[in-house]
Scaffold this motif. Structure first.
Motif, PDB file in Angstrom:
ATOM      1  N   LEU A 129     -15.040  67.518  35.788  1.00 58.43           N
ATOM      2  CA  LEU A 129     -14.787  66.814  37.042  1.00 58.43           C
ATOM      3  C   LEU A 129     -13.852  65.627  36.833  1.00 58.43           C
ATOM      4  O   LEU A 129     -12.856  65.460  37.550  1.00 58.43           O
ATOM      5  N   VAL A 130     -14.168  64.790  35.836  1.00 52.68           N
ATOM      6  CA  VAL A 130     -13.374  63.586  35.588  1.00 52.68           C
ATOM      7  C   VAL A 130     -11.983  63.951  35.094  1.00 52.68           C
ATOM      8  O   VAL A 130     -10.991  63.307  35.468  1.00 52.68           O
ATOM      9  N   ARG A 131     -11.879  64.978  34.270  1.00 52.32           N
ATOM     10  CA  ARG A 131     -10.560  65.411  33.782  1.00 52.32           C
ATOM     11  C   ARG A 131      -9.618  65.743  34.943  1.00 52.32           C
ATOM     12  O   ARG A 131      -8.459  65.303  34.969  1.00 52.32           O
ATOM     13  N   GLY A 132     -10.103  66.504  35.908  1.00 50.33           N
ATOM     14  CA  GLY A 132      -9.266  66.853  37.055  1.00 50.33           C
ATOM     15  C   GLY A 132      -8.860  65.629  37.867  1.00 50.33           C
ATOM     16  O   GLY A 132      -7.706  65.533  38.316  1.00 50.33           O
ATOM     17  N   GLU A 133      -9.798  64.696  38.052  1.00 55.58           N
ATOM     18  CA  GLU A 133      -9.485  63.492  38.811  1.00 55.58           C
ATOM     19  C   GLU A 133      -8.462  62.613  38.075  1.00 55.58           C
ATOM     20  O   GLU A 133      -7.560  62.043  38.693  1.00 55.58           O
ATOM     21  N   VAL A 134      -8.621  62.500  36.750  1.00 53.24           N
ATOM     22  CA  VAL A 134      -7.698  61.671  35.974  1.00 53.24           C
ATOM     23  C   VAL A 134      -6.295  62.277  35.967  1.00 53.24           C
ATOM     24  O   VAL A 134      -5.296  61.549  36.085  1.00 53.24           O
ATOM     25  N   ILE A 135      -6.192  63.586  35.839  1.00 53.40           N
ATOM     26  CA  ILE A 135      -4.885  64.237  35.863  1.00 53.40           C
ATOM     27  C   ILE A 135      -4.159  63.940  37.171  1.00 53.40           C
ATOM     28  O   ILE A 135      -2.938  63.711  37.196  1.00 53.40           O
ATOM     29  N   ILE A 140     -12.102  56.816  40.571  1.00 52.54           N
ATOM     30  CA  ILE A 140     -12.663  58.168  40.537  1.00 52.54           C
ATOM     31  C   ILE A 140     -14.187  58.135  40.430  1.00 52.54           C
ATOM     32  O   ILE A 140     -14.811  59.159  40.144  1.00 52.54           O
ATOM     33  N   LEU A 141     -14.777  56.963  40.670  1.00 52.13           N
ATOM     34  CA  LEU A 141     -16.233  56.848  40.557  1.00 52.13           C
ATOM     35  C   LEU A 141     -16.969  57.563  41.688  1.00 52.13           C
ATOM     36  O   LEU A 141     -18.109  57.992  41.504  1.00 52.13           O
ATOM     37  N   THR A 142     -16.322  57.679  42.843  1.00 54.96           N
ATOM     38  CA  THR A 142     -17.012  58.277  43.992  1.00 54.96           C
ATOM     39  C   THR A 142     -17.511  59.694  43.718  1.00 54.96           C
ATOM     40  O   THR A 142     -18.692  59.989  43.913  1.00 54.96           O
ATOM     41  N   PRO A 143     -16.652  60.624  43.265  1.00 48.98           N
ATOM     42  CA  PRO A 143     -17.177  61.972  42.990  1.00 48.98           C
ATOM     43  C   PRO A 143     -18.211  61.994  41.869  1.00 48.98           C
ATOM     44  O   PRO A 143     -19.114  62.838  41.876  1.00 48.98           O
ATOM     45  N   VAL A 144     -18.101  61.077  40.911  1.00 48.61           N
ATOM     46  CA  VAL A 144     -19.088  61.020  39.829  1.00 48.61           C
ATOM     47  C   VAL A 144     -20.450  60.595  40.375  1.00 48.61           C
ATOM     48  O   VAL A 144     -21.487  61.171  40.024  1.00 48.61           O
ATOM     49  N   ILE A 145     -20.457  59.584  41.252  1.00 48.17           N
ATOM     50  CA  ILE A 145     -21.713  59.114  41.844  1.00 48.17           C
ATOM     51  C   ILE A 145     -22.354  60.207  42.689  1.00 48.17           C
ATOM     52  O   ILE A 145     -23.575  60.418  42.658  1.00 48.17           O
ATOM     53  N   ILE A 146     -21.534  60.929  43.438  1.00 47.36           N
ATOM     54  CA  ILE A 146     -22.058  62.023  44.263  1.00 47.36           C
ATOM     55  C   ILE A 146     -22.689  63.095  43.381  1.00 47.36           C
ATOM     56  O   ILE A 146     -23.791  63.584  43.659  1.00 47.36           O
ATOM     57  N   LYS A 147     -22.001  63.445  42.301  1.00 52.07           N
ATOM     58  CA  LYS A 147     -22.543  64.466  41.399  1.00 52.07           C
ATOM     59  C   LYS A 147     -23.824  63.982  40.736  1.00 52.07           C
ATOM     60  O   LYS A 147     -24.773  64.770  40.553  1.00 52.07           O
ATOM     61  N   MET A 148     -23.885  62.707  40.371  1.00 49.56           N
ATOM     62  CA  MET A 148     -25.105  62.167  39.760  1.00 49.56           C
ATOM     63  C   MET A 148     -26.290  62.266  40.714  1.00 49.56           C
ATOM     64  O   MET A 148     -27.392  62.641  40.302  1.00 49.56           O
ATOM     65  N   SER A 149     -26.070  61.935  41.974  1.00 52.18           N
ATOM     66  CA  SER A 149     -27.165  61.999  42.939  1.00 52.18           C
ATOM     67  C   SER A 149     -27.637  63.430  43.147  1.00 52.18           C
ATOM     68  O   SER A 149     -28.839  63.686  43.306  1.00 52.18           O
ATOM     69  N   LEU A 150     -26.707  64.380  43.143  1.00 56.82           N
ATOM     70  CA  LEU A 150     -27.085  65.784  43.299  1.00 56.82           C
ATOM     71  C   LEU A 150     -27.743  66.333  42.035  1.00 56.82           C
ATOM     72  O   LEU A 150     -28.604  67.220  42.106  1.00 56.82           O
ATOM     73  N   GLY A 182     -26.207  63.505  51.694  1.00 59.39           N
ATOM     74  CA  GLY A 182     -25.822  62.387  52.542  1.00 59.39           C
ATOM     75  C   GLY A 182     -24.709  61.546  51.934  1.00 59.39           C
ATOM     76  O   GLY A 182     -23.760  61.159  52.620  1.00 59.39           O
ATOM     77  N   LEU A 183     -24.804  61.263  50.639  1.00 63.56           N
ATOM     78  CA  LEU A 183     -23.753  60.492  49.973  1.00 63.56           C
ATOM     79  C   LEU A 183     -22.435  61.256  49.945  1.00 63.56           C
ATOM     80  O   LEU A 183     -21.357  60.660  50.069  1.00 63.56           O
ATOM     81  N   ARG A 184     -22.494  62.568  49.793  1.00 61.99           N
ATOM     82  CA  ARG A 184     -21.270  63.368  49.813  1.00 61.99           C
ATOM     83  C   ARG A 184     -20.600  63.301  51.183  1.00 61.99           C
ATOM     84  O   ARG A 184     -19.379  63.175  51.278  1.00 61.99           O
ATOM     85  N   ASP A 185     -21.380  63.345  52.245  1.00 64.15           N
ATOM     86  CA  ASP A 185     -20.811  63.233  53.592  1.00 64.15           C
ATOM     87  C   ASP A 185     -20.175  61.873  53.815  1.00 64.15           C
ATOM     88  O   ASP A 185     -19.183  61.742  54.556  1.00 64.15           O
TER      89      ASP A 185
END
Length: 298
Positions: free
Chosen positions: A177-183, A213-223, A287-290
């Motif tokens: 996930l992070v690799r794609g965001e960093v690229i 890029i913390l937003t998608p990481v936080i969403i994935k952590m919650s899920l 909810g966080l993803r929305d």
């Protein structure tokens, strides 16, 4: 006279507050998200203060009371008693601390390692990216639970060993996930401007790319929290998790299956606790993803 330099920060701050207000409004209007947040808050409060206020702390410590074996739920024992006469309510409440905090530790360690690996792979590319991503792909060829079982069996029972075993199988998802965001982010103008001003690799990653890029990481952590708790319970269920007499939801459920269906309460209540935790974190993650993910906004 107000200068342009003064207007831009004010405008950016106003935009951030407006986005936060809209996100909170979307979250507040989703009753499922609110329900998930309340479930998670209640579970963590129970995990923090529950073991100190349980009605039978001696049962949590391993004491037995054979005279009260298999008592059904009552005013004296809300969840009944088990085969050792121990209060199931006290064991379930005390077990929440192990299950929830172990799940949180697994997600935190997996996210930290995966973020570091993904950031390095995505920023440098080339052979570094190939080596790190092929390592992640190699891990993904082995089912996570099977790998966690093998590592936990090799390390031996215990909370720390269990967290290490599960975390080893958890980081590749974050790395990809992070690799794609960093690229994607490393080609943005603000990163090129920082590079032109002489900023080093560490500063660019730490100050410019990772915060964005913390937003998608936080969403994935919650899920992932729900699945981490389920994995912790799975290792406890097969006997390679936490050592007895420490109560843990999976181990409580494993022992109770022997006495089903005659003494149903010994299995129903630990199983319900696992279900409630997974359900609550899934609702909160949705909810966080929305709120944070523009692609998922309705």
């Amino acid at each position: 006279m107000t200068t342009l330099a003064e207007k831009v920060p004010a405008s950016a701050t106003s935009s951030r507050w407006e986005n936060a207000r809209r996100g909170f409004y979307r979250f507040r209007n989703s009753w499922l998200s609110i329900a998930g947040l309340l479930i998670v808050l209640v579970l963590f409060i129970i995990a923090v203060i529950g073991p100190s206020i349980v009605p039978y702390p001696e049962h949590v410590a391993g004491s037995v009371s054979t005279a009260t074996r298999f008592q059904p739920p009552s005013a004296l024992h809300w969840f009944g008693t088990n085969e050792l006469g121990q209060d199931v309510f006290s064991l379930v409440v005390a077990g929440s601390q192990i299950s929830l905090l172990a799940g949180l530790a697994v997600v935190a360690v997996g996210a930290l390692v995966g973020t570091l690996v993904g950031a390095v792979a995505g920023y440098f590319g080339g052979w570094t990216d190939e080596v790190l991503m092929r390592l992640a792909d190699l891990k993904l060829t082995v089912p996570s639970l099977i790998l966690a079982m093998a590592v936990a069996a090799a390390l031996g029972p215990g909370i720390l060993n269990m967290v290490i075993a599960i975390s080893i199988s958890w980081w590749p998802g974050y790395a990809r996930l992070v690799r794609g965001e960093v690229i994607a982010k490393k080609e943005e103008m603000f990163v090129q401007a920082a590079r032109a001003l002489g900023a080093g690799t560490g500063r660019i990653l730490r100050r410019h790319i990772l915060p964005n890029i913390l937003t998608p990481v936080i969403i994935k952590m919650s899920l992932d929290m729900g699945f981490a708790i389920l994995t912790v319970a799975s290792l406890g269920f097969i006997g390679i998790g936490v050592k007895p007499p420490t109560p843990e939801w999976g181990s409580l459920l494993s022992i109770a299956r022997t006495y089903m269906p005659d003494y149903w309460w010994t299995a129903v209540f630990p199983g319900s606790a696992i279900f409630l935790a997974v359900f609550g974190f899934n609702l909160l993650g949705d909810g966080l993803r929305d709120v944070f993910d523009p692609k998922a906004r309705r």
